[in-house]
Write a protein that holds these residues in place. Structure first.
Motif, PDB file in Angstrom:
ATOM      1  N   ALA A 123       0.810  -1.220   0.000  1.00 34.26           N
ATOM      2  CA  ALA A 123       0.000   0.000   0.000  1.00 34.26           C
ATOM      3  C   ALA A 123       0.847   1.276   0.000  1.00 34.26           C
ATOM      4  O   ALA A 123       0.367   2.339  -0.386  1.00 34.26           O
ATOM      5  CB  ALA A 123      -0.928   0.014   1.211  1.00 34.26           C
ATOM      6  N   ILE A 124       2.095   1.175   0.418  1.00 34.64           N
ATOM      7  CA  ILE A 124       2.940   2.369   0.491  1.00 34.64           C
ATOM      8  C   ILE A 124       3.270   2.848  -0.915  1.00 34.64           C
ATOM      9  O   ILE A 124       3.767   2.080  -1.747  1.00 34.64           O
ATOM     10  CB  ILE A 124       4.243   2.068   1.264  1.00 34.64           C
ATOM     11  N   PRO A 125       3.010   4.107  -1.239  1.00 30.05           N
ATOM     12  CA  PRO A 125       3.304   4.647  -2.573  1.00 30.05           C
ATOM     13  C   PRO A 125       4.780   4.482  -2.938  1.00 30.05           C
ATOM     14  O   PRO A 125       5.649   4.549  -2.059  1.00 30.05           O
ATOM     15  CB  PRO A 125       2.937   6.126  -2.437  1.00 30.05           C
ATOM     16  N   GLU A 126       5.056   4.275  -4.216  1.00 28.30           N
ATOM     17  CA  GLU A 126       6.426   4.055  -4.673  1.00 28.30           C
ATOM     18  C   GLU A 126       7.338   5.228  -4.326  1.00 28.30           C
ATOM     19  O   GLU A 126       8.509   5.047  -4.003  1.00 28.30           O
ATOM     20  CB  GLU A 126       6.447   3.793  -6.179  1.00 28.30           C
ATOM     21  N   SER A 127       6.790   6.445  -4.394  1.00 30.65           N
ATOM     22  CA  SER A 127       7.614   7.623  -4.081  1.00 30.65           C
ATOM     23  C   SER A 127       8.055   7.612  -2.628  1.00 30.65           C
ATOM     24  O   SER A 127       9.191   7.974  -2.303  1.00 30.65           O
ATOM     25  CB  SER A 127       6.845   8.913  -4.385  1.00 30.65           C
ATOM     26  N   LEU A 128       7.157   7.163  -1.729  1.00 30.90           N
ATOM     27  CA  LEU A 128       7.513   7.076  -0.318  1.00 30.90           C
ATOM     28  C   LEU A 128       8.507   5.944  -0.073  1.00 30.90           C
ATOM     29  O   LEU A 128       9.407   6.060   0.767  1.00 30.90           O
ATOM     30  CB  LEU A 128       6.276   6.879   0.547  1.00 30.90           C
ATOM     31  N   LYS A 129       8.359   4.827  -0.801  1.00 34.33           N
ATOM     32  CA  LYS A 129       9.323   3.727  -0.668  1.00 34.33           C
ATOM     33  C   LYS A 129      10.720   4.196  -1.041  1.00 34.33           C
ATOM     34  O   LYS A 129      11.702   3.899  -0.343  1.00 34.33           O
ATOM     35  CB  LYS A 129       8.907   2.549  -1.554  1.00 34.33           C
ATOM     36  N   SER A 130      10.818   4.928  -2.138  1.00 34.11           N
ATOM     37  CA  SER A 130      12.123   5.447  -2.563  1.00 34.11           C
ATOM     38  C   SER A 130      12.656   6.457  -1.560  1.00 34.11           C
ATOM     39  O   SER A 130      13.857   6.485  -1.263  1.00 34.11           O
ATOM     40  CB  SER A 130      12.000   6.094  -3.948  1.00 34.11           C
ATOM     41  N   ALA A 131      11.767   7.285  -1.029  1.00 31.62           N
ATOM     42  CA  ALA A 131      12.169   8.297  -0.051  1.00 31.62           C
ATOM     43  C   ALA A 131      12.637   7.638   1.247  1.00 31.62           C
ATOM     44  O   ALA A 131      13.590   8.117   1.887  1.00 31.62           O
ATOM     45  CB  ALA A 131      11.010   9.242   0.243  1.00 31.62           C
ATOM     46  N   SER A 360      18.097   5.880  -4.794  1.00 28.88           N
ATOM     47  CA  SER A 360      16.657   5.684  -4.976  1.00 28.88           C
ATOM     48  C   SER A 360      15.906   6.986  -5.237  1.00 28.88           C
ATOM     49  O   SER A 360      14.770   6.968  -5.705  1.00 28.88           O
ATOM     50  CB  SER A 360      16.058   4.987  -3.747  1.00 28.88           C
ATOM     51  N   THR A 361      16.525   8.129  -4.942  1.00 33.70           N
ATOM     52  CA  THR A 361      15.856   9.416  -5.188  1.00 33.70           C
ATOM     53  C   THR A 361      15.610   9.640  -6.681  1.00 33.70           C
ATOM     54  O   THR A 361      14.750  10.433  -7.056  1.00 33.70           O
ATOM     55  CB  THR A 361      16.676  10.588  -4.628  1.00 33.70           C
ATOM     56  N   ALA A 362      16.353   8.925  -7.526  1.00 37.25           N
ATOM     57  CA  ALA A 362      16.175   9.067  -8.974  1.00 37.25           C
ATOM     58  C   ALA A 362      14.812   8.536  -9.416  1.00 37.25           C
ATOM     59  O   ALA A 362      14.324   8.888 -10.497  1.00 37.25           O
ATOM     60  CB  ALA A 362      17.289   8.326  -9.717  1.00 37.25           C
ATOM     61  N   GLU A 363      14.182   7.696  -8.575  1.00 40.06           N
ATOM     62  CA  GLU A 363      12.905   7.098  -8.932  1.00 40.06           C
ATOM     63  C   GLU A 363      11.714   7.956  -8.484  1.00 40.06           C
ATOM     64  O   GLU A 363      10.560   7.581  -8.704  1.00 40.06           O
ATOM     65  CB  GLU A 363      12.814   5.706  -8.297  1.00 40.06           C
ATOM     66  N   ILE A 364      11.995   9.084  -7.844  1.00 41.41           N
ATOM     67  CA  ILE A 364      10.925   9.966  -7.378  1.00 41.41           C
ATOM     68  C   ILE A 364      10.606  11.002  -8.454  1.00 41.41           C
ATOM     69  O   ILE A 364      11.515  11.579  -9.054  1.00 41.41           O
ATOM     70  CB  ILE A 364      11.345  10.688  -6.075  1.00 41.41           C
ATOM     71  N   ASN A 365       9.326  11.222  -8.719  1.00 45.43           N
ATOM     72  CA  ASN A 365       8.914  12.231  -9.703  1.00 45.43           C
ATOM     73  C   ASN A 365       8.955  13.607  -9.035  1.00 45.43           C
ATOM     74  O   ASN A 365       7.974  14.051  -8.439  1.00 45.43           O
ATOM     75  CB  ASN A 365       7.513  11.925 -10.230  1.00 45.43           C
ATOM     76  N   TRP A 366      10.072  14.293  -9.166  1.00 40.49           N
ATOM     77  CA  TRP A 366      10.269  15.571  -8.490  1.00 40.49           C
ATOM     78  C   TRP A 366       9.481  16.706  -9.136  1.00 40.49           C
ATOM     79  O   TRP A 366       9.388  17.803  -8.579  1.00 40.49           O
ATOM     80  CB  TRP A 366      11.754  15.930  -8.456  1.00 40.49           C
ATOM     81  N   ALA A 372       6.454  14.642  -4.724  1.00 49.93           N
ATOM     82  CA  ALA A 372       7.780  15.109  -4.328  1.00 49.93           C
ATOM     83  C   ALA A 372       7.824  15.622  -2.891  1.00 49.93           C
ATOM     84  O   ALA A 372       8.774  15.343  -2.154  1.00 49.93           O
ATOM     85  CB  ALA A 372       8.251  16.198  -5.282  1.00 49.93           C
ATOM     86  N   PHE A 373       6.788  16.401  -2.482  1.00 44.36           N
ATOM     87  CA  PHE A 373       6.849  17.014  -1.154  1.00 44.36           C
ATOM     88  C   PHE A 373       6.841  15.975  -0.028  1.00 44.36           C
ATOM     89  O   PHE A 373       7.696  16.037   0.871  1.00 44.36           O
ATOM     90  CB  PHE A 373       5.701  18.008  -0.960  1.00 44.36           C
ATOM     91  N   PRO A 374       5.911  14.997  -0.020  1.00 47.18           N
ATOM     92  CA  PRO A 374       5.962  13.978   1.041  1.00 47.18           C
ATOM     93  C   PRO A 374       7.283  13.209   1.046  1.00 47.18           C
ATOM     94  O   PRO A 374       7.822  12.894   2.111  1.00 47.18           O
ATOM     95  CB  PRO A 374       4.787  13.057   0.702  1.00 47.18           C
ATOM     96  N   ALA A 375       7.801  12.914  -0.163  1.00 43.73           N
ATOM     97  CA  ALA A 375       9.079  12.207  -0.251  1.00 43.73           C
ATOM     98  C   ALA A 375      10.204  13.049   0.343  1.00 43.73           C
ATOM     99  O   ALA A 375      11.057  12.552   1.092  1.00 43.73           O
ATOM    100  CB  ALA A 375       9.387  11.871  -1.718  1.00 43.73           C
TER     101      ALA A 375
END
Length: 431
Positions: A123-131, A360-366, A372-375
């Protein structure tokens, strides 16, 4: 052994796994001394905590090795031990406080038999997993720099550069340069080799003095929990519901976050899911329950496991090596205590693995602020607050908010909403 741990399928060897396990152990080993130092402030005998720390680590990590086949070490977590001391400071004796740890461990164990924690990971969003991976990387790198005093406290700016004329600081910087150079040159076991070299240099610089090597294990006076029913009675009679909930929430997300970070880095997470996740998540629940009986705070998967992954660890053989080293360390307390007292030996590995985990930050849609903000909040607050759980909490709280204002509230998994509320309660009312 090759077939049991699936070494060929994971493109690794016995030698690589053992070396990775030794590397992780050396970066985790500080907890055997640090944990007793912190918990002894609650009046618990030092030797008892020392052995309880080792027992819980051996039990939790062995389960991780044999049941889940993951290269992750489990031991009592920093932050959780400090919170335990605050529970005792509230007016209860430490044996009663261990009842709250035991009950939290039992609830944790029951939850781990369900699909709840596995579904939570999905359930955890991919952006949060990367963050989470990046945030933990910064967290352990900052710990390494602080332990070695490369970074020190400062009244004006909170932190500042340490004394570059200090031999310990210089040795740490040399260790970082040596280890990263060996990694760039693709030298197998670069981090472990770096630790050995720094240990030898430390000895000749007079930073290490040996007063003894072997001592028989001392389990202390008695067990903290002798009747499995009495802890539940203690919780009711002393109103320790808040302590149980806090231990439970922090442990769930410390371990879940660390497992995501380490397995993601090792390439063991496929399509956002973990194979054998239920068995892996049982490891810290079992370690916490057993640890409470012997006298230590909750266990968690250690972020420092990333050092073993960076050294090539991919299977449970790495974790089994960690467990064996923890068991052996109980006979070598004098030697271990001396080596762990020199931060320059382990700090370089913490800094370097932090660098690796930032990838892993490269996988976040900045470019999408709702992602981006939650990450960013997760990555920022983990090292600044000194708490993986706090970073996770703020990420879970901010994610539904940003999605709501971007018109994507329905895309958020119900679990995220539920835990956002729970984290608000934990941060504002139970901390």
């Amino acid at each position: 052994m090759n077939k049991f741990f699936q070494l060929e399928q994971n493109n690794t060897t016995v030698q690589t796994e053992i070396l990775a396990g030794l590397t992780t152990f050396l970066t985790m080993a500080y907890i055997i001394v640090v944990n007793p130092v912190i918990l002894s402030a609650a009046g618990i005998p030092f030797n008892q905590i020392f052995m309880a720390t080792i027992v819980s680590a051996v039990v939790g990590t062995t389960w991780m090795a044999l049941a889940a086949n993951y290269p992750i070490g489990v031991a009592p977590g920093l932050g959780l031990n400090a919170y335990f001391v605050t529970v005792v400071a509230s007016g209860v004796d430490y044996k009663t406080a261990f009842s709250s740890v035991f009950v939290a461990g039992v609830i944790f164990l029951l939850l781990s038999f369900t699909t709840f924690r596995e579904r939570l990971i999905g359930a955890i969003p991919e952006s949060l997993k990367s963050a989470i991976a990046a945030g933990i990387g910064l967290f352990i790198a900052f710990v390494g720099l602080r332990l070695s005093e490369v970074v020190v406290g400062n009244e004006e700016n909170l932190v500042a550069l340490g004394n570059l004329k200090d031999p310990s600081v210089l040795l740490t910087l040399f260790g970082i340069i040596l280890s990263i150079s060996l990694m760039i040159l693709n030298v197998k076991g670069a981090l472990f080799i770096g630790m050995i070299v720094i240990t030898i240099i430390s000895y000749f610089m007079g930073m290490i003095q040996f007063d003894g090597i072997i001592a028989m294990p001392d389990f202390g006076s008695d067990l903290m929990i002798t009747n499995p029913i009495s802890p539940f009675i203690d919780i009711v009679s002393n109103g320790l519901y808040g302590a149980v909930i806090s231990f439970l929430l922090i442990t769930i997300f410390d371990t879940t976050g660390t497992m995501i970070a380490v397995t993601k880095r090792a390439g063991l997470m496929k399509d956002g899911n973990l194979k054998n996740a239920k068995q892996a998540l049982l490891s810290d629940a079992i370690g916490t329950t057993v640890g409470a009986v012997f006298g230590t705070s909750p266990t968690t998967a250690f972020a420092e496991s990333g050092t073993g992954v960076a050294a090539g660890g991919r299977t449970g053989l790495t974790a089994l090596t960690i467990a064996v080293m923890f068991a052996l360390s109980s006979f070598f307390y004098p030697l271990f205590n001396v080596i762990s007292s020199v931060p320059a030996i382990t700090s370089p590995a913490l800094v370097i693995v932090g660098t690796v985990m930032m990838a892993s930050t490269a996988e976040i849609n900045w470019f999408d602020l709702s992602e981006a903000f939650p990450a960013f909040i997760v990555i920022l607050t983990m090292p600044l607050t000194g708490s993986i759980a706090t970073g996770l909490a703020l990420g879970f709280i901010s994610y539904p908010i940003t999605k709501f204002f971007s018109g994507q509230a329905k895309s958020v998994h119900p679990f995220v909403y539920i835990f956002a509320v729970l984290f608000i309660i934990q941060l504002f009312f139970l901390s």
